[in-house]
Write a protein that holds these residues in place. Structure first.
Motif, mmCIF file in Angstrom:
data_model
loop_
_atom_site.group_PDB
_atom_site.id
_atom_site.type_symbol
_atom_site.label_atom_id
_atom_site.label_comp_id
_atom_site.label_asym_id
_atom_site.label_seq_id
_atom_site.Cartn_x
_atom_site.Cartn_y
_atom_site.Cartn_z
ATOM 1 N N LYS A 73 0.834 -1.210 0.000
ATOM 2 C CA LYS A 73 0.000 0.000 0.000
ATOM 3 C C LYS A 73 0.865 1.255 0.000
ATOM 4 C CE LYS A 73 -4.069 -1.987 2.282
ATOM 5 N NZ LYS A 73 -4.929 -1.952 3.489
ATOM 6 N N LEU A 74 1.927 1.230 0.805
ATOM 7 C CA LEU A 74 2.820 2.382 0.843
ATOM 8 C C LEU A 74 3.519 2.581 -0.501
ATOM 9 C CD1 LEU A 74 4.262 4.652 2.351
ATOM 10 C CD2 LEU A 74 5.946 2.964 3.120
ATOM 11 N N LEU A 75 4.007 1.473 -1.077
ATOM 12 C CA LEU A 75 4.681 1.575 -2.362
ATOM 13 C C LEU A 75 3.753 2.129 -3.435
ATOM 14 C CD1 LEU A 75 6.727 -1.761 -2.402
ATOM 15 C CD2 LEU A 75 7.606 0.554 -2.095
ATOM 16 N N ARG A 76 2.517 1.669 -3.443
ATOM 17 C CA ARG A 76 1.559 2.182 -4.435
ATOM 18 C C ARG A 76 1.303 3.664 -4.233
ATOM 19 N NH1 ARG A 76 -1.544 -2.696 -3.086
ATOM 20 N NH2 ARG A 76 -1.112 -4.300 -4.652
ATOM 21 N N GLN A 77 1.177 4.089 -2.968
ATOM 22 C CA GLN A 77 0.925 5.496 -2.691
ATOM 23 C C GLN A 77 2.079 6.370 -3.166
ATOM 24 O OE1 GLN A 77 0.065 6.299 1.404
ATOM 25 N NE2 GLN A 77 0.013 8.522 1.151
ATOM 26 N N VAL A 78 3.303 5.920 -2.891
ATOM 27 C CA VAL A 78 4.470 6.682 -3.325
ATOM 28 C C VAL A 78 4.559 6.716 -4.852
ATOM 29 C CG1 VAL A 78 6.988 6.759 -3.277
ATOM 30 C CG2 VAL A 78 5.725 6.228 -1.203
ATOM 31 N N PHE A 79 4.285 5.562 -5.493
ATOM 32 C CA PHE A 79 4.345 5.494 -6.958
ATOM 33 C C PHE A 79 3.350 6.463 -7.588
ATOM 34 C CE2 PHE A 79 5.281 3.607 -10.964
ATOM 35 C CZ PHE A 79 4.082 3.507 -11.655
ATOM 36 N N ARG A 80 2.136 6.500 -7.043
ATOM 37 C CA ARG A 80 1.116 7.400 -7.613
ATOM 38 C C ARG A 80 1.494 8.867 -7.411
ATOM 39 N NH1 ARG A 80 -2.683 3.465 -5.546
ATOM 40 N NH2 ARG A 80 -2.815 4.676 -3.613
ATOM 41 N N ALA A 81 2.152 9.168 -6.310
ATOM 42 C CA ALA A 81 2.471 10.568 -6.008
ATOM 43 C C ALA A 81 3.810 11.003 -6.567
ATOM 44 C CB ALA A 81 2.454 10.781 -4.490
ATOM 45 N N PHE A 82 4.550 10.091 -7.208
ATOM 46 C CA PHE A 82 5.876 10.439 -7.691
ATOM 47 C C PHE A 82 5.789 11.593 -8.693
ATOM 48 C CE2 PHE A 82 10.202 9.336 -9.223
ATOM 49 C CZ PHE A 82 10.790 9.197 -7.981
ATOM 50 N N PRO A 83 6.615 12.624 -8.571
ATOM 51 C CA PRO A 83 6.423 13.859 -9.344
ATOM 52 C C PRO A 83 6.981 13.843 -10.763
ATOM 53 C CG PRO A 83 8.222 14.141 -7.794
ATOM 54 C CD PRO A 83 7.654 12.776 -7.537
ATOM 55 N N GLY A 92 8.248 -7.526 -22.776
ATOM 56 C CA GLY A 92 7.817 -7.329 -24.153
ATOM 57 C C GLY A 92 7.483 -5.899 -24.497
ATOM 58 N N GLY A 93 7.679 -4.971 -23.548
ATOM 59 C CA GLY A 93 7.376 -3.573 -23.814
ATOM 60 C C GLY A 93 5.930 -3.200 -23.585
ATOM 61 N N VAL A 94 5.141 -4.092 -22.955
ATOM 62 C CA VAL A 94 3.736 -3.800 -22.669
ATOM 63 C C VAL A 94 3.639 -3.024 -21.359
ATOM 64 C CG1 VAL A 94 1.467 -4.811 -22.177
ATOM 65 C CG2 VAL A 94 2.944 -5.825 -23.921
ATOM 66 N N VAL A 95 2.808 -1.987 -21.353
ATOM 67 C CA VAL A 95 2.652 -1.151 -20.165
ATOM 68 C C VAL A 95 1.916 -1.949 -19.084
ATOM 69 C CG1 VAL A 95 1.643 0.958 -19.233
ATOM 70 C CG2 VAL A 95 2.611 0.944 -21.550
ATOM 71 N N ARG A 96 2.533 -2.043 -17.898
ATOM 72 C CA ARG A 96 1.904 -2.729 -16.776
ATOM 73 C C ARG A 96 1.343 -1.750 -15.754
ATOM 74 N NH1 ARG A 96 3.244 -8.123 -16.527
ATOM 75 N NH2 ARG A 96 1.576 -8.133 -14.969
ATOM 76 N N ARG A 97 2.020 -0.613 -15.552
ATOM 77 C CA ARG A 97 1.547 0.397 -14.615
ATOM 78 C C ARG A 97 2.032 1.769 -15.070
ATOM 79 N NH1 ARG A 97 2.956 -4.000 -11.525
ATOM 80 N NH2 ARG A 97 1.417 -4.772 -10.028
ATOM 81 N N VAL A 98 1.255 2.786 -14.772
ATOM 82 C CA VAL A 98 1.684 4.175 -14.982
ATOM 83 C C VAL A 98 1.271 4.979 -13.750
ATOM 84 C CG1 VAL A 98 1.509 4.086 -17.497
ATOM 85 C CG2 VAL A 98 -0.469 4.796 -16.173
ATOM 86 N N ASN A 99 2.017 6.019 -13.454
ATOM 87 C CA ASN A 99 1.626 6.873 -12.338
ATOM 88 C C ASN A 99 0.818 8.061 -12.840
ATOM 89 O OD1 ASN A 99 3.611 8.361 -13.560
ATOM 90 N ND2 ASN A 99 4.702 8.883 -11.671
ATOM 91 N N GLY A 100 0.344 8.868 -11.897
ATOM 92 C CA GLY A 100 -0.532 9.977 -12.258
ATOM 93 C C GLY A 100 0.149 11.011 -13.125
ATOM 94 N N GLU A 101 1.443 11.261 -12.882
ATOM 95 C CA GLU A 101 2.160 12.253 -13.675
ATOM 96 C C GLU A 101 2.255 11.831 -15.136
ATOM 97 O OE1 GLU A 101 2.804 15.067 -12.765
ATOM 98 O OE2 GLU A 101 4.319 15.914 -14.090
#
Length: 608
Positions: A73-83, A92-101
């Motif tokens: 949960k902490l890692l996800r919160q930091v990832f989403r808030a990363f500036p 294979g170059g497929v997008v698995r996650r993106v952050n809000g920025e």
């Protein structure tokens, strides 16, 4: 937690300083990128310390049961808030996650890019380099950075792309974090002339491009697009349906571009302007000439020269077409040009549209080449088939004759013939053992030899032996099963070279088979044949058939066989030869579920 929040605030402030430095010193991107990577290392250390402290606290208070969940949960919160924009890719170059920025910079809704191929966003000229860097990072673990452009939602972003290998909790494979530091954002038109687009509009535009590529691929891969020259007309109609007002396709033939297809707006009357566009010389079009010469597409978002597409008797074609925007891409490797025109009342073409259409042009060129190759082979196959089967059977005095020929799944080698011989008539049936053009050509040679030699010889066995001798000398390495018969009144003299025995249908429905036998032609210089004389009385029918008939199989794998053939023939007593051969083929088709693997030949001669 307060210490971690304070450290993150400080990190955010430093990232803001980096952005300001990038703006102030656009020519010194390398030091800025190094500093950004250092900040990422700092963030990684912060996260590692936070994870260790959380594990300790969790172990003390709740045991180990809930620790990993709190950590994630902490890692996800930091990832989403990363500036800064961060995209997590799989191998294979497929997008698995993106952050809000990332979503903010690229202008896409949250989660829209997940599951999509990231290289599709990379500039076409840099895709190969991106894949090479991705592979290198995965294999060596060493980070990589390079400048490229990301095209998304109708905008072009020039970025410094940094790739770093990482291991995601719960993921069995290595991942790559792609950090995109924008250095420049370009809209596809002058800002003053282009209204601001909403995220929803940009999303719909991107979805339409993906949908177009999928539908175009399905259209070009359709089997009929290979068999018939429909790929180009269908493709232009698809593009005109939703993508452009006018679609024009020019294909190079004999070194010159020729106008092949013109699709006008649906509400535009046929004739008049459509005829002028069709009759215009593609070579006189500046855009077509440019695309064919350079092999790359171009887009005119706001037309300022309406002479680019040539002239009609009344002036520039683009003026008459009401053109406001134009796009032209090569078909294949300079094999033609595909031109799209939109009116003044439609949104102009963009750089993103150009990229999609270049893909369409490439695929269309492949489809046209495949169609031409298929049709050349198909014509050759038809010619070979015609060389082993007569168009019509001649009238044989004292007999009625009929035959049926059913081609197989590939170019086969069965033949049959009825031809004049010395003092009468002869017939032959057989086939080379094998498939393809070479087997068909050998069968044609045997058929021609039997026909030619029959004009000088009165005995089919002599003819068969001479053809065998010639076939052996040719050294084809193939052998041919064949049967030939010469008619003398009610007597038919048969010579068999390893062929299935002929069947004689009596007037009372009884069926008996000839001896057959012999060895196929082309195996040894001295032919071994089976010779027999059969009397065919009034109302009796002699039936010859190919290997493909008796070897046909049903769903259980059982062969059709000669016993079933005899049963069918017994039910055809007293019927005409045409009825007999049709009954046999209908029964075989029902037995094998309509499937045909090998050629089917049935030849019937009835005493009249």
């Amino acid at each position: 937690m307060p210490d971690l929040e304070h450290a993150l605030d400080a990190l955010s402030a430093r990232v803001t300083s980096l952005r300001e430095a990038r703006t102030a010193y656009p020519s010194e991107l390398a030091p800025i990128l190094d500093a950004a990577l250092a900040e990422l290392d700092t963030a990684s250390e912060l996260l590692a310390e936070a994870r260790a402290e959380l594990r300790k606290a969790t172990d003390r208070r709740q045991g180990k049961k809930d620790g990993p969940q709190r950590e994630l949960k902490l890692l996800r919160q930091v990832f989403r808030a990363f500036p800064v924009p961060v995209i997590v890719l799989d191998g294979g170059g497929v997008v698995r996650r993106v952050n809000g920025e990332t979503s903010r910079v690229l202008g896409s809704p949250d989660g829209y890019l997940v599951g999509r191929s990231f290289p599709l966003l990379v500039d076409v000229s840099r895709r190969a380099a991106f894949r090479s860097h991705l592979t290198s990072v995965l294999q060596t673990g060493q980070p990589a950075a390079f400048e490229t452009r990301l095209a998304h939602q109708g905008r072009t972003h020039t970025v410094q792309l940094a790739l770093t290998r990482l291991t995601m909790p719960g993921e069995p494979q290595q991942m790559v974090a792609a950090v995109a530091l924008p250095t420049e954002v370009q809209l596809p038109g002058p800002a003053a002339e282009r209204p601001e687009e909403s995220d929803g509009e940009l999303l719909m535009a991107a979805s339409r491009r993906q949908d177009l590529l999928a539908r175009m691929a399905a259209l070009l891969l359709d089997e009929e697009a290979l068999r018939q020259p429909v790929a180009l007309p269908r493709a232009t109609r698809l593009l005109a349906a939703e993508w452009a007002d006018w679609v024009v396709a020019d294909v190079v033939r004999d070194g010159m571009p020729r106008r092949s297809a013109v699709v006008a707006p649906k509400d535009h009357p046929l004739g008049g302007l459509v005829r002028q566009v069709e009759s215009a010389e593609p070579a006189a079009s500046q855009v077509v000439a440019h695309v064919l010469e350079r092999g790359s597409g171009l887009v005119h978002e706001m037309l300022d020269d309406e002479t680019l597409f040539g002239f009609s008797a009344e002036g520039p074609l683009l003026t008459a077409m009401g053109a406001g925007s134009l796009l032209c891409v090569p078909i294949g490797a300079r094999e033609g040009a595909l031109t799209l025109v939109r009116g003044h009342d439609k949104p102009p073409f963009t750089l993103a549209d150009l990229g999609v259409m270049q893909e369409v042009g490439l695929h269309l060129g492949l489809a046209v080449r495949a169609q031409r190759s298929f049709q050349r082979r198909s014509r050759a196959a038809d010619a070979l088939s015609a060389s082993v089967a007569p168009r019509n059977l001649p009238d044989v005095p004292g007999y009625e004759a009929s035959a049926i020929y059913h081609p197989g799944a590939s170019v086969g080698a069965e033949f049959y013939d009825v031809f004049p011989v010395e003092s009468g008539w002869g017939f032959a049936l057989g086939g080379a053992v094998g498939k393809g053009e070479e087997a068909a050509s050998v069968s044609a040679m045997v058929r021609g030899g039997l026909r030619v030699l029959g004009a000088w010889e009165s005995d089919p066995d002599v003819v068969m032996r001479k053809v065998n001798e010639a076939l052996v000398k040719q050294g084809t390495g193939m052998f041919v099963m064949a049967v030939a018969g010469f008619v003398r009144g009610r007597t038919i003299r048969l010579s068999s070279a390893g062929h299935h025995p002929a069947a004689l249908l009596q007037q009372d429905g009884g069926v008996r088979f000839a001896s057959g036998g012999g060895v196929p032609l082309g195996i040894a210089p001295a032919a071994e044949t089976g010779v027999e004389e059969i009397t065919v009385g009034m109302g009796q029918t002699l039936v010859l058939y190919s290997e493909g008939l008796v070897s046909s199989r049903n769903e259980a794998g059982e062969p059709y066989g000669e016993e079933r053939l005899a049963d069918v023939l017994g039910r055809c007593a007293g019927q005409s030869p045409a009825t007999v051969v049709k009954a046999v083929e209908a029964d075989r088709s029902a037995f094998s579920g309509g499937q045909v693997w090998d050629e089917i030949v049935v030849l019937a001669l009835r005493g009249a």
